[in-house]
Design a protein around this motif. Sequence first.
Motif, PDB file in Angstrom:
ATOM      1  N   LEU B 131       0.837  -1.208   0.000  1.00 39.17           N
ATOM      2  CA  LEU B 131       0.000   0.000   0.000  1.00 39.17           C
ATOM      3  C   LEU B 131       0.871   1.258   0.000  1.00 39.17           C
ATOM      4  CD1 LEU B 131      -2.865  -0.933   2.491  1.00 39.17           C
ATOM      5  CD2 LEU B 131      -2.923  -0.867   0.007  1.00 39.17           C
ATOM      6  N   GLY B 132       2.191   1.068  -0.014  1.00 43.39           N
ATOM      7  CA  GLY B 132       3.058   2.238  -0.087  1.00 43.39           C
ATOM      8  C   GLY B 132       3.175   2.983   1.217  1.00 43.39           C
ATOM      9  N   LEU B 133       3.084   2.281   2.336  1.00 42.45           N
ATOM     10  CA  LEU B 133       3.264   2.957   3.628  1.00 42.45           C
ATOM     11  C   LEU B 133       4.728   3.388   3.736  1.00 42.45           C
ATOM     12  CD1 LEU B 133       1.726   3.396   6.429  1.00 42.45           C
ATOM     13  CD2 LEU B 133       3.094   1.458   7.215  1.00 42.45           C
ATOM     14  N   PRO B 134       4.983   4.656   4.079  1.00 48.57           N
ATOM     15  CA  PRO B 134       6.381   5.114   4.173  1.00 48.57           C
ATOM     16  C   PRO B 134       7.170   4.246   5.138  1.00 48.57           C
ATOM     17  CG  PRO B 134       4.875   6.964   4.364  1.00 48.57           C
ATOM     18  CD  PRO B 134       4.028   5.730   4.311  1.00 48.57           C
ATOM     19  N   SER B 135       8.480   4.089   4.873  1.00 45.01           N
ATOM     20  CA  SER B 135       9.267   3.087   5.615  1.00 45.01           C
ATOM     21  C   SER B 135       9.344   3.428   7.096  1.00 45.01           C
ATOM     22  CB  SER B 135      10.677   3.035   5.026  1.00 45.01           C
ATOM     23  OG  SER B 135      11.194   4.353   5.101  1.00 45.01           O
ATOM     24  N   GLN B 136       9.302   4.735   7.455  1.00 45.20           N
ATOM     25  CA  GLN B 136       9.439   5.029   8.904  1.00 45.20           C
ATOM     26  C   GLN B 136       8.223   4.530   9.673  1.00 45.20           C
ATOM     27  OE1 GLN B 136       9.225   7.360   6.541  1.00 45.20           O
ATOM     28  NE2 GLN B 136       7.980   9.126   7.159  1.00 45.20           N
ATOM     29  N   VAL B 140       6.828   0.829  13.639  1.00 41.93           N
ATOM     30  CA  VAL B 140       5.724   1.104  14.591  1.00 41.93           C
ATOM     31  C   VAL B 140       4.509   0.262  14.227  1.00 41.93           C
ATOM     32  CG1 VAL B 140       4.160   2.899  15.404  1.00 41.93           C
ATOM     33  CG2 VAL B 140       6.581   3.409  15.029  1.00 41.93           C
ATOM     34  N   LEU B 141       4.316   0.026  12.910  1.00 38.86           N
ATOM     35  CA  LEU B 141       3.177  -0.819  12.513  1.00 38.86           C
ATOM     36  C   LEU B 141       3.301  -2.196  13.155  1.00 38.86           C
ATOM     37  CD1 LEU B 141       0.673  -1.304  10.607  1.00 38.86           C
ATOM     38  CD2 LEU B 141       2.322  -2.294   8.996  1.00 38.86           C
ATOM     39  N   VAL B 142       4.504  -2.781  13.077  1.00 37.52           N
ATOM     40  CA  VAL B 142       4.678  -4.138  13.626  1.00 37.52           C
ATOM     41  C   VAL B 142       4.448  -4.113  15.138  1.00 37.52           C
ATOM     42  CG1 VAL B 142       6.309  -5.993  14.004  1.00 37.52           C
ATOM     43  CG2 VAL B 142       6.250  -4.833  11.797  1.00 37.52           C
ATOM     44  N   VAL B 143       5.044  -3.134  15.823  1.00 37.76           N
ATOM     45  CA  VAL B 143       4.901  -3.083  17.291  1.00 37.76           C
ATOM     46  C   VAL B 143       3.433  -2.871  17.662  1.00 37.76           C
ATOM     47  CG1 VAL B 143       5.462  -1.738  19.334  1.00 37.76           C
ATOM     48  CG2 VAL B 143       7.244  -2.234  17.640  1.00 37.76           C
ATOM     49  N   SER B 144       2.772  -1.932  16.965  1.00 40.80           N
ATOM     50  CA  SER B 144       1.373  -1.655  17.337  1.00 40.80           C
ATOM     51  C   SER B 144       0.510  -2.876  17.028  1.00 40.80           C
ATOM     52  CB  SER B 144       0.861  -0.445  16.560  1.00 40.80           C
ATOM     53  OG  SER B 144       0.821  -0.745  15.178  1.00 40.80           O
ATOM     54  N   LEU B 145       0.816  -3.588  15.940  1.00 39.77           N
ATOM     55  CA  LEU B 145       0.009  -4.783  15.618  1.00 39.77           C
ATOM     56  C   LEU B 145       0.284  -5.902  16.615  1.00 39.77           C
ATOM     57  CD1 LEU B 145      -0.106  -5.072  11.714  1.00 39.77           C
ATOM     58  CD2 LEU B 145      -2.013  -4.877  13.311  1.00 39.77           C
ATOM     59  N   ILE B 186      -8.388   2.676  17.184  1.00 43.97           N
ATOM     60  CA  ILE B 186      -8.035   4.106  17.224  1.00 43.97           C
ATOM     61  C   ILE B 186      -6.580   4.280  17.656  1.00 43.97           C
ATOM     62  CG2 ILE B 186      -8.490   6.240  18.480  1.00 43.97           C
ATOM     63  CD1 ILE B 186     -11.464   5.496  18.432  1.00 43.97           C
ATOM     64  N   PHE B 187      -6.184   3.579  18.726  1.00 40.54           N
ATOM     65  CA  PHE B 187      -4.797   3.742  19.200  1.00 40.54           C
ATOM     66  C   PHE B 187      -3.802   3.251  18.143  1.00 40.54           C
ATOM     67  CE2 PHE B 187      -6.447   3.149  23.802  1.00 40.54           C
ATOM     68  CZ  PHE B 187      -6.919   4.457  23.778  1.00 40.54           C
ATOM     69  N   GLY B 188      -4.108   2.096  17.540  1.00 41.60           N
ATOM     70  CA  GLY B 188      -3.166   1.538  16.572  1.00 41.60           C
ATOM     71  C   GLY B 188      -2.983   2.445  15.368  1.00 41.60           C
ATOM     72  N   THR B 189      -4.118   2.875  14.804  1.00 42.46           N
ATOM     73  CA  THR B 189      -4.017   3.735  13.606  1.00 42.46           C
ATOM     74  C   THR B 189      -3.324   5.041  13.955  1.00 42.46           C
ATOM     75  OG1 THR B 189      -6.170   2.789  13.070  1.00 42.46           O
ATOM     76  CG2 THR B 189      -5.418   4.595  11.707  1.00 42.46           C
ATOM     77  N   ALA B 190      -3.643   5.585  15.127  1.00 39.42           N
ATOM     78  CA  ALA B 190      -3.034   6.871  15.512  1.00 39.42           C
ATOM     79  C   ALA B 190      -1.517   6.702  15.650  1.00 39.42           C
ATOM     80  CB  ALA B 190      -3.636   7.333  16.830  1.00 39.42           C
ATOM     81  N   ALA B 191      -1.086   5.561  16.230  1.00 36.24           N
ATOM     82  CA  ALA B 191       0.359   5.359  16.419  1.00 36.24           C
ATOM     83  C   ALA B 191       1.069   5.328  15.064  1.00 36.24           C
ATOM     84  CB  ALA B 191       0.592   4.045  17.165  1.00 36.24           C
ATOM     85  N   VAL B 192       0.497   4.574  14.126  1.00 36.07           N
ATOM     86  CA  VAL B 192       1.187   4.443  12.825  1.00 36.07           C
ATOM     87  C   VAL B 192       1.147   5.784  12.081  1.00 36.07           C
ATOM     88  CG1 VAL B 192       1.226   3.180  10.644  1.00 36.07           C
ATOM     89  CG2 VAL B 192       0.574   2.014  12.741  1.00 36.07           C
ATOM     90  N   THR B 193       0.001   6.454  12.159  1.00 38.78           N
ATOM     91  CA  THR B 193      -0.099   7.755  11.460  1.00 38.78           C
ATOM     92  C   THR B 193       0.917   8.731  12.022  1.00 38.78           C
ATOM     93  OG1 THR B 193      -2.462   7.275  11.503  1.00 38.78           O
ATOM     94  CG2 THR B 193      -1.819   9.415  10.675  1.00 38.78           C
ATOM     95  N   GLU B 194       1.041   8.740  13.336  1.00 36.41           N
ATOM     96  CA  GLU B 194       1.990   9.658  13.995  1.00 36.41           C
ATOM     97  C   GLU B 194       3.414   9.326  13.533  1.00 36.41           C
ATOM     98  OE1 GLU B 194       0.556  11.928  15.818  1.00 36.41           O
ATOM     99  OE2 GLU B 194       2.440  12.976  16.233  1.00 36.41           O
ATOM    100  N   ALA B 195       3.719   8.030  13.446  1.00 35.56           N
ATOM    101  CA  ALA B 195       5.084   7.629  13.044  1.00 35.56           C
ATOM    102  C   ALA B 195       5.338   8.055  11.596  1.00 35.56           C
ATOM    103  CB  ALA B 195       5.223   6.118  13.174  1.00 35.56           C
TER     104      ALA B 195
END
Lengths: 198, 233, 60, 248
Positions: B131-136, B140-145, B186-195
């Motif tokens: 989906l083209g999620l930026p590498s940074q 955080v995606l893995v940790v939040s998941l 909400i927490f998960g999406t917010a964490a990844v978006t913030e990262a």
Amino acid sequence: MALLAAAEVAIERGERRLLHGVNLSVDSGQVWQVLGANGVGKSSLLRALAGLARLGVEGSISRFEPLLYLAHAPAIKGALSPFENLRCHPACDIISTRAQIELALQAVQLRGFEDQPVGSLSAGQQRRVALARLLLSDARLWLLDEPFTALDRSGCEWLEECVRRHVGAGGAVIFTSHQPSRFGELQQDLDLAHYAVS
Amino acid sequence: MLSADRPHLSLLAAFGRQFRRHGQALMASLAEVANPLLFFFMVVTLFPLGLGPDPTQLAAMAPGVLWVVALLASLMVSARMFASDFEDGSLEQMALAAHPLAVLALGEVVAHWLATGFLLALVSPLFALMLGLPSQGLGVLVVSLLLGTLCLTLIGAVGSALTVSIRRGGLLLSLLIIPLNVPVLIFGTAAVTEAVRGGDPSTWLALMGALAAGMLALVPLAVGAALRISLDS
Amino acid sequence: MYFESLAAAWHMEGHGGYVWLAYALTATALVLMVWLPLARHRRHLRWIAADQRRQVADSP
Amino acid sequence: MQRMWTFIHKLGSPPWFFAFSGTLVRWLLPVTVLLLALGACWGLLVAPPDFRQGNSYRIIYIHVPAAVVALAGYYVMAIAGAISLIWRIKMADVAMRAAAPVGAVLTGIALVTGAIWGKPTWGAWWVWDARITSMLILFFLYLGVVALFEAYENKAAAAKACAVLTLVGTVNIPIIYKSVDWWYSLHQPASLKFTGESAIDASMLYPLLVMIAAFYLLFAVSVLLYMRAELVWQHRNASWLRQRLGTS
């Protein structure tokens, strides 16, 4: 020494009351056969005595010793081998060594099948794996629901011998079965017809 | 009957035994393990088909899409969590064991999480790149998941325990637990978006960790009570 | 009374439609919340009365 | 103190509760209807409109009370569930079963009036505002309880299962409300406040308080009526009920 005492037990299924006024006191050295037509509530009573059913069960049931309950469903995982199934059986809190489990499996004529997935065994053999549990438990009171079904003649004889030895050593057994009484004078009958609600 | 001096199981050993038993049963049927991963893979490919291939738009939506699909995957898996044990009678025996049902059930839930959510979290960077999620955002995606799927599995366990005795309880299960999964989403999406935005996701991850810790402590009690009720109905 | 006339109260400077619609829907819901249980109560009472008549009819 | 315990104990016995709730409802219903009429007229016709939103603001007098009582209703359901789980009092099961549909309808009212209010104020029937979104999730929680209850054949087990579900839900509601608020502030600059906590002028506050009280009373009356209907059905063959009906 009393192992289980039930006073004025009544059992309901849905809105309908099946049994009422059931009194039972089980002492060590006794064998009780629960008799009754289909649907009179034999299994329901056994589940209530085991403590699995509380809703729709009135009266007091006191259990003085840990018990072993053998239901229709064998609680055996088809993917696991007989050895694995007996080693981590959910209700069994005894640590058994490999040798002890193999001994139990030999007693139920399952030598050589120890490490084969239970799913590949026949229904009769799977039933024997469940019955092998009787040899690996320190519970003094056994509640067996239709233990003789799907067992061939040698299996029935083995189970009969097993019950006699258990009772002789101070244990007690309550079982439901349609087959005629097998334990002669040793056995007492609990005929649910007296307690059924017409 | 055995002499009474045989060694007895400690609580931790009983927990470990249930964990191993459920884990082996799950690992034996690879379909049970592969299902959520394939589901995740296929559903993620649906979004570009639906929303168009424009990479910037996809990248902006990636955190939300990945998290919603992870939630749906855990929902699909939760329906079967206690079903096999209920059918083959293991649940009855667990209820009669000397140790509390809540601890034994937790053993099963953790095994179930490792076989489903944990793998999902490890594989998720692959789908994120699609989906083209930026590498940074990947770390955080893995940790939040990891934390998130633990919460989703625990809530799913409550839903599964309540509906295990109901035929076709799958749809009802989603109605019961989707509202409870909202904070995790909400927490998960917010964490990844913030990262992805370069900010500091630690506050959201901390909230997620708190949620996971709280659920690990309280959910087994609800699952134990719910299983006893399901066995009794 | 804030409004000069009933017509003004109905019109409410253009918002009347929304406000009265909301109040009407809420009123029906509230009435149902009281009426439905009462209807169920009466239905159960009718069943009991019929059952009593059946019992009287059965016993000679 | 002893008298209070005997009172609570007697609440648990169906014949006593049936009689007690009968007289209670006979007094409570007219008072509720009076309060509702008073509050509605006061809010609709007497109170001044909001200087920014105009008359559409008058919907606050039904939207906010419905929302407040709907949330309180969920907690009432959870308390009744906890009592039925812990002390196994059958009357608590009946109370929980009665509170579920009433709470669901109230949440529905809050959502519908919120949507109707949104149209003239923000030009859209549905606004993803924090409070409306939380109210929608509460509505799903209510539907979950009602659906779970209907799914079980054995209604005694159904009541116990719903009790567990409401307890889990109750623990999660503050978390859900807080996370939705943070979600809302994350994506939306805090400028747009729906029903802002701006100090409500006294002329608007009093009708609002009257309507909130009226909605609480209505919740109580509706739950009591549902409980009485359920008791009559549960004890349809009981002698105490037959005598009572025979005479009255």
